[in-house]
Design a protein around this motif. Structure first.
Motif, mmCIF file in Angstrom:
data_model
loop_
_atom_site.group_PDB
_atom_site.id
_atom_site.type_symbol
_atom_site.label_atom_id
_atom_site.label_comp_id
_atom_site.label_asym_id
_atom_site.label_seq_id
_atom_site.Cartn_x
_atom_site.Cartn_y
_atom_site.Cartn_z
ATOM 1 N N VAL A 156 118.904 50.980 -37.190
ATOM 2 C CA VAL A 156 118.112 52.196 -37.393
ATOM 3 C C VAL A 156 118.749 53.347 -36.629
ATOM 4 C CG1 VAL A 156 115.940 50.964 -37.774
ATOM 5 C CG2 VAL A 156 116.607 51.594 -35.441
ATOM 6 N N ASP A 198 114.268 57.638 -38.532
ATOM 7 C CA ASP A 198 113.907 56.593 -39.493
ATOM 8 C C ASP A 198 112.459 56.159 -39.278
ATOM 9 O OD1 ASP A 198 116.449 56.642 -40.502
ATOM 10 O OD2 ASP A 198 117.064 54.713 -39.659
ATOM 11 N N ARG A 199 111.787 55.838 -40.381
ATOM 12 C CA ARG A 199 110.458 55.220 -40.314
ATOM 13 C C ARG A 199 110.622 53.714 -40.486
ATOM 14 N NH1 ARG A 199 106.173 58.566 -40.368
ATOM 15 N NH2 ARG A 199 106.587 60.785 -40.788
#
Length: 369
Positions: free
Chosen positions: A281, A285-286
């Protein structure tokens, strides 16, 4: 015959200095409580974990004889520290021992209050019994308000197991007792930090001689997002050696190695440290709870592969206060009586009562697959 009473009087121990009125003013300690503690379930008990910073503003050494914490409303005594227990609860800055604090010096009193009989104080009042050459006094040392917000309930950071929740609150240089004075303030980011290490049924940490990082049973395990969150910060430029003998010495700013900070909302951040290079990640970012975000490694400061995990008030590994949290999905199956036993066979224990908890020190747990 008059000589006998005189000899008896000379042999009798000198009385302790009188205890002055609690209202008597004197130059003494600046008592500073930096955080509002929140009740956290550790195993099957609820605890309040926090500190009091004590700076001696007097021109002479001051000796602490007793610290008392009471429910501010009822006056019920919640904690009383004296003697060896008091000395064990004190951490001196930069180092030292005993209960005497020199002029201009600071000590930190580390509190762990077990809340029994369903007690739920809203505020805690503190008093100090102190001693100097001219007598003893009791001084009031401030009141702290309990944080009423519910604790975040996090998912497992790892899969399967067994995993040991490695920490020792009493260690002088353990996470719980290491303040970092960065960005203009001393904070304790590792107040509720856990180093997760995988063991087998016999308590072994390594597959072979342990010389290579990959020998560790922990090494390479998938690291999971503990909640739906946004990636707040990462670092992914720290190389990892093949052999433990080649682990470098690092500066304080590099101690976390490769890390990820997840923004959980409400001023709470989940920190993962010492990760392998090649994070999954990046900031912004989710992520979803249970999503693979990295692999366990050993970058930064450490002696064996492990996942350092804690929750904090900012996405910085050092410039943040450590915050309590609860983990669901962790089944306690055993434990160690002390951190020194790590690497030997762990002792089976009955599961804790159902529900989210903060794992007890050096407990052995299993996460879902």
């Amino acid at each position: 015959m008059w000589l006998l009473p005189l000899l008896a009087a000379l042999a009798a121990p000198a009385p302790a200095p009188p205890l002055a009125s609690p209202s008597a003013d004197m130059q003494a300690f600046d008592a500073d409580i930096r955080i509002s503690p929140a009740p956290v379930r550790i195993g099957d008990e609820r605890h309040l974990v926090y500190e009091m910073h004590l700076s001696n503003f007097a021109a002479v050494p001051l000796t602490l004889d007793r610290i008392v914490a009471r429910d501010a409303a009822s006056g019920a005594e919640l904690l009383a520290l004296s003697g060896a227990a008091l000395e064990a609860a004190l951490g001196h800055v930069p180092s030292g021992g005993g209960a005497t604090i020199a002029p201009g010096a600071r000590a930190i009193a580390y509190f762990d209050i077990a809340l029994t009989d369903g007690s739920r104080p809203a505020k805690i009042a503190h008093s100090l019994e102190i001693r100097q050459d001219n007598g003893r006094r009791v001084i009031e040392a401030g009141t702290v308000t309990i944080d009423p917000r519910p604790l975040p309930i996090l998912g497992p950071p790892l899969r399967n197991g067994p995993w040991v929740a490695v920490y020792a609150p009493e260690l002088e240089r353990g996470h719980r007792r290491v303040p970092y004075a960065v960005a203009g303030r001393a904070r304790i980011p590792g107040r509720f930090a856990i180093d997760w290490m995988r063991v087998d049924a016999k308590g072994r940490l390594d597959r072979s001689d342990g010389k290579a990082l990959a020998d560790s049973l922990s090494y390479g395990a998938e690291v999971l997002a503990v909640a739906d969150a946004v990636v707040a910060a990462t670092r992914d430029d720290v190389n990892e050696p093949r052999w433990r003998a080649d682990l470098p010495k690092v500066a304080i700013g590099d101690a976390a190695g490769n890390y990820i900070a997840l923004d959980l909302g409400g001023g709470r951040y989940a920190l993962y440290e010492h990760l392998q290079p090649g994070l999954r990640v990046k900031p912004g970012d989710r992520v979803k709870r249970g999503q693979v975000i990295a692999r366990l490694g050993l970058t930064g400061q450490g002696t064996a592969p492990h996942l350092h995990f804690h929750m904090a008030s900012s996405p910085s590994p050092l410039a943040a206060e450590g915050l309590p949290f609860l983990v669901e999905g962790a089944t306690r199956i055993g434990g160690y009586s002390s951190i020194e036993k790590l690497g030997t066979a762990w002792q089976p224990l009955p599961a804790a009562a159902p529900g989210p908890m903060f794992p007890p020190a050096n407990s052995v747990v299993r996460f879902p697959e």
